[in-house]
Design a protein around this motif. Structure first.
Motif, PDB file in Angstrom:
ATOM      1  N   GLY A 256     -51.939  14.971  10.410  1.00 20.18           N
ATOM      2  CA  GLY A 256     -52.807  16.174   9.847  1.00 20.18           C
ATOM      3  C   GLY A 256     -51.976  17.472  10.485  1.00 20.18           C
ATOM      4  O   GLY A 256     -51.435  17.552  10.118  1.00 20.18           O
ATOM      5  N   ILE A 257     -53.101  17.690  11.704  1.00 24.28           N
ATOM      6  CA  ILE A 257     -52.613  19.707  11.365  1.00 24.28           C
ATOM      7  C   ILE A 257     -51.253  19.598  13.046  1.00 24.28           C
ATOM      8  O   ILE A 257     -50.422  19.943  13.254  1.00 24.28           O
ATOM      9  CB  ILE A 257     -53.604  20.097  12.742  1.00 24.28           C
ATOM     10  CG1 ILE A 257     -54.390  18.988  14.499  1.00 24.28           C
ATOM     11  CG2 ILE A 257     -55.170  20.610  11.765  1.00 24.28           C
ATOM     12  CD1 ILE A 257     -55.417  20.454  14.531  1.00 24.28           C
ATOM     13  N   GLY A 258     -51.161  17.996  13.763  1.00 22.34           N
ATOM     14  CA  GLY A 258     -49.841  18.120  15.031  1.00 22.34           C
ATOM     15  C   GLY A 258     -48.769  18.115  13.767  1.00 22.34           C
ATOM     16  O   GLY A 258     -48.221  18.931  14.027  1.00 22.34           O
TER      17      GLY A 258
ATOM     18  N   ILE B 296     -44.676  22.128  10.724  1.00 23.32           N
ATOM     19  CA  ILE B 296     -43.976  22.906   9.954  1.00 23.32           C
ATOM     20  C   ILE B 296     -44.353  24.458  10.074  1.00 23.32           C
ATOM     21  O   ILE B 296     -42.843  24.628  10.397  1.00 23.32           O
ATOM     22  CB  ILE B 296     -44.447  22.112   8.557  1.00 23.32           C
ATOM     23  CG1 ILE B 296     -44.736  20.404   8.158  1.00 23.32           C
ATOM     24  CG2 ILE B 296     -44.312  23.178   7.343  1.00 23.32           C
ATOM     25  CD1 ILE B 296     -44.971  20.089   6.906  1.00 23.32           C
ATOM     26  N   LYS B 297     -45.153  24.970  10.790  1.00 22.80           N
ATOM     27  CA  LYS B 297     -45.128  26.149  10.713  1.00 22.80           C
ATOM     28  C   LYS B 297     -44.231  26.566  11.886  1.00 22.80           C
ATOM     29  O   LYS B 297     -43.928  28.069  12.397  1.00 22.80           O
ATOM     30  CB  LYS B 297     -46.395  26.678  11.256  1.00 22.80           C
ATOM     31  CG  LYS B 297     -47.962  26.003  10.208  1.00 22.80           C
ATOM     32  CD  LYS B 297     -47.230  26.749   8.749  1.00 22.80           C
ATOM     33  CE  LYS B 297     -47.916  26.138   7.562  1.00 22.80           C
ATOM     34  NZ  LYS B 297     -48.098  26.737   6.359  1.00 22.80           N
ATOM     35  N   ALA B 298     -44.300  26.063  12.798  1.00 19.80           N
ATOM     36  CA  ALA B 298     -43.645  25.940  14.267  1.00 19.80           C
ATOM     37  C   ALA B 298     -41.961  26.316  14.249  1.00 19.80           C
ATOM     38  O   ALA B 298     -41.426  27.708  14.022  1.00 19.80           O
ATOM     39  CB  ALA B 298     -43.799  25.479  14.830  1.00 19.80           C
ATOM     40  N   ALA B 299     -41.336  25.314  12.925  1.00 22.83           N
ATOM     41  CA  ALA B 299     -40.304  25.229  13.012  1.00 22.83           C
ATOM     42  C   ALA B 299     -39.847  26.397  11.770  1.00 22.83           C
ATOM     43  O   ALA B 299     -38.766  27.012  12.408  1.00 22.83           O
ATOM     44  CB  ALA B 299     -39.921  23.891  11.719  1.00 22.83           C
ATOM     45  N   GLU B 300     -40.734  26.887  11.136  1.00 25.36           N
ATOM     46  CA  GLU B 300     -40.451  28.399   9.925  1.00 25.36           C
ATOM     47  C   GLU B 300     -40.788  29.682  11.135  1.00 25.36           C
ATOM     48  O   GLU B 300     -39.795  30.038  10.826  1.00 25.36           O
ATOM     49  CB  GLU B 300     -41.933  28.114   8.921  1.00 25.36           C
ATOM     50  CG  GLU B 300     -41.645  27.356   7.938  1.00 25.36           C
ATOM     51  CD  GLU B 300     -42.986  26.827   7.524  1.00 25.36           C
ATOM     52  OE1 GLU B 300     -43.839  27.851   7.499  1.00 25.36           O
ATOM     53  OE2 GLU B 300     -43.757  26.486   6.202  1.00 25.36           O
ATOM     54  N   SER B 301     -40.539  28.884  12.321  1.00 27.84           N
ATOM     55  CA  SER B 301     -41.258  30.262  12.994  1.00 27.84           C
ATOM     56  C   SER B 301     -39.432  30.410  14.144  1.00 27.84           C
ATOM     57  O   SER B 301     -39.237  30.766  14.432  1.00 27.84           O
ATOM     58  CB  SER B 301     -41.552  30.892  13.706  1.00 27.84           C
ATOM     59  OG  SER B 301     -43.551  30.607  13.077  1.00 27.84           O
ATOM     60  N   GLY B 302     -38.890  29.261  14.100  1.00 29.65           N
ATOM     61  CA  GLY B 302     -37.327  29.447  14.522  1.00 29.65           C
ATOM     62  C   GLY B 302     -37.771  28.644  16.110  1.00 29.65           C
ATOM     63  O   GLY B 302     -36.836  28.246  16.556  1.00 29.65           O
TER      64      GLY B 302
ATOM     65  N   VAL C 100     -40.560  19.703  20.200  1.00 34.09           N
ATOM     66  CA  VAL C 100     -40.332  17.911  20.591  1.00 34.09           C
ATOM     67  C   VAL C 100     -42.008  17.693  20.426  1.00 34.09           C
ATOM     68  O   VAL C 100     -42.404  17.835  20.646  1.00 34.09           O
ATOM     69  CB  VAL C 100     -40.648  18.033  22.599  1.00 34.09           C
ATOM     70  CG1 VAL C 100     -40.435  16.506  22.803  1.00 34.09           C
ATOM     71  CG2 VAL C 100     -39.399  18.906  23.018  1.00 34.09           C
ATOM     72  N   LEU C 101     -41.611  16.400  19.366  1.00 30.24           N
ATOM     73  CA  LEU C 101     -43.046  15.306  18.198  1.00 30.24           C
ATOM     74  C   LEU C 101     -42.940  14.643  19.529  1.00 30.24           C
ATOM     75  O   LEU C 101     -42.302  13.263  19.474  1.00 30.24           O
ATOM     76  CB  LEU C 101     -42.688  15.623  16.887  1.00 30.24           C
ATOM     77  CG  LEU C 101     -41.947  16.740  16.661  1.00 30.24           C
ATOM     78  CD1 LEU C 101     -41.277  16.920  14.952  1.00 30.24           C
ATOM     79  CD2 LEU C 101     -43.194  18.193  16.507  1.00 30.24           C
ATOM     80  N   LEU C 102     -44.696  14.372  19.778  1.00 29.83           N
ATOM     81  CA  LEU C 102     -44.599  12.996  20.096  1.00 29.83           C
ATOM     82  C   LEU C 102     -46.056  12.552  19.359  1.00 29.83           C
ATOM     83  O   LEU C 102     -47.094  12.827  18.902  1.00 29.83           O
ATOM     84  CB  LEU C 102     -45.647  13.183  21.902  1.00 29.83           C
ATOM     85  CG  LEU C 102     -44.815  14.859  22.364  1.00 29.83           C
ATOM     86  CD1 LEU C 102     -45.473  14.870  23.967  1.00 29.83           C
ATOM     87  CD2 LEU C 102     -43.184  13.795  22.882  1.00 29.83           C
ATOM     88  N   ALA C 103     -46.127  10.962  19.681  1.00 26.17           N
ATOM     89  CA  ALA C 103     -47.321  10.751  19.018  1.00 26.17           C
ATOM     90  C   ALA C 103     -46.382   8.422  19.241  1.00 26.17           C
ATOM     91  O   ALA C 103     -45.813   8.867  19.835  1.00 26.17           O
ATOM     92  CB  ALA C 103     -47.139  10.685  17.561  1.00 26.17           C
ATOM     93  N   ARG C 104     -48.156   7.859  18.779  1.00 29.89           N
ATOM     94  CA  ARG C 104     -47.441   6.621  18.824  1.00 29.89           C
ATOM     95  C   ARG C 104     -46.549   5.984  18.256  1.00 29.89           C
ATOM     96  O   ARG C 104     -45.802   5.050  18.065  1.00 29.89           O
ATOM     97  CB  ARG C 104     -49.341   6.078  19.063  1.00 29.89           C
ATOM     98  CG  ARG C 104     -49.835   6.242  20.358  1.00 29.89           C
ATOM     99  CD  ARG C 104     -50.423   5.871  20.442  1.00 29.89           C
ATOM    100  NE  ARG C 104     -51.794   5.310  19.027  1.00 29.89           N
ATOM    101  CZ  ARG C 104     -52.574   4.321  18.955  1.00 29.89           C
ATOM    102  NH1 ARG C 104     -53.031   3.297  19.318  1.00 29.89           N
ATOM    103  NH2 ARG C 104     -53.557   5.198  17.955  1.00 29.89           N
TER     104      ARG C 104
ATOM    105  N   ASN D 190     -52.079  19.731  23.003  1.00 24.63           N
ATOM    106  CA  ASN D 190     -52.607  19.024  23.510  1.00 24.63           C
ATOM    107  C   ASN D 190     -53.650  18.106  21.665  1.00 24.63           C
ATOM    108  O   ASN D 190     -54.298  18.973  21.559  1.00 24.63           O
ATOM    109  CB  ASN D 190     -53.314  18.866  24.725  1.00 24.63           C
ATOM    110  CG  ASN D 190     -52.639  18.998  25.991  1.00 24.63           C
ATOM    111  OD1 ASN D 190     -51.666  18.151  25.567  1.00 24.63           O
ATOM    112  ND2 ASN D 190     -52.286  19.744  26.760  1.00 24.63           N
ATOM    113  N   ASN D 191     -52.889  17.618  20.781  1.00 20.62           N
ATOM    114  CA  ASN D 191     -53.311  17.752  20.232  1.00 20.62           C
ATOM    115  C   ASN D 191     -53.919  15.849  19.537  1.00 20.62           C
ATOM    116  O   ASN D 191     -54.521  15.678  19.247  1.00 20.62           O
ATOM    117  CB  ASN D 191     -52.924  17.952  18.616  1.00 20.62           C
ATOM    118  CG  ASN D 191     -53.160  17.797  17.481  1.00 20.62           C
ATOM    119  OD1 ASN D 191     -53.875  18.627  17.153  1.00 20.62           O
ATOM    120  ND2 ASN D 191     -52.281  16.607  16.238  1.00 20.62           N
TER     121      ASN D 191
END
Length: 264
Positions: free
Chosen positions: A18-20, A25-31, A35-39, A91-92
């Protein structure tokens, strides 16, 4: 693109889809480093591989259930150990189940509050003193238009999002003297797998499908606002205008909009 987050460390909960996922992806494009968190750690591993194949950013992943306090404490300790600093916390993580109040299962109610409210507060507590000490940082809380205008069959979900807005509004004032920003994101319905759980009958999605937001567009708005003093992001604008009108004329909106509200 957002040059302000280039080289900064951005933490995103609920990052596996989803948006997370799109914010990552968008943040990576901005350099940004991520830190990616999920179950679902297997989904995070796929996303990490995708990002590392295209960008030179650092990407760390951790399995996290935000409703488990000990898990939150352990994961954030690990984040500080490996990344050293958290510049942005998004906090997504969250979910909803649409059901009339008297039919809502107690376990679902507890779980929604545990994830949407307590989990969000728990993760936020992990970064507050760190950001205060650095006198910089940004906490982005994904709320909902449901936190501004409640509708039938969303009483519990709306209650959790009202709580997120109340917490965020107070926190914003508490952190304002430290140069730490607090933003709430209030989207309307987004075309993600959120509704696989929230709308098990599929009726609501059928009724509002043409109005649903694209997750990549929401993510783009959020990432563009990172490390800026943005109070709220409200999408779509016409829906937010409705919530403002509702605040001013609640009886009229509830009377006129009754039939539309019951389309869940």
């Amino acid at each position: 693109m957002n040059p302000r987050i280039h080289g900064k460390n951005v933490v995103i909960t609920g990052a596996s889809s989803g948006i997370g996922e799109q914010m990552a992806i968008k943040a990576a494009e901005s350099g940004a480093n991520l830190v990616l968190l999920a179950r679902r750690v297997e989904k995070l591993e796929e996303l990490k591989s995708f990002l590392e194949s295209r960008y030179s950013n650092k990407v760390w992943i951790h399995s996290l259930d935000v409703s488990e306090r000990e898990n939150v404490e352990a994961v954030f300790s690990a984040i500080f150990a490996e990344a050293g600093k958290i510049d942005v916390l998004v906090n997504n993580a969250g979910f909803g189940i649409f059901e009339e109040a008297h039919l809502a299962k107690w376990g679902d109610i507890e779980r929604m509050f545990a994830v949407n409210v307590l989990g969000l507060i728990s993760c936020t507590q992990m970064v507050i003193e760190h950001m205060q000490k650095n006198r910089s940082g940004h906490i982005v809380n994904i709320a909902s238009q449901a936190g501004k205008i409640a509708t039938p069959k969303s009483s519990i979900y709306a209650a959790t999002k009202h709580a997120v807005l109340g917490f965020s509004n107070s926190l914003r004032m508490e952190l304002s003297t430290y140069g730490v920003f607090v933003t709430t994101v209030n989207p309307g319905p987004i075309a993600t797998n959120f509704f696989e759980i929230a709308d098990r009958s599929g009726t609501y999605v059928q009724n509002i499908q043409r109005f649903m937001l694209k997750p990549e567009k929401v993510a783009e708005k959020v990432v563009a606002a990172m490390l800026t003093n943005t109070r709220e992001i409200n999408l779509p604008r016409w829906m937010n205008a409705g919530s403002v009108f509702y605040t001013l004329f609640p009886r009229l909106v509830e009377k006129v909009g009754k039939n539309a509200f019951f389309k869940k």
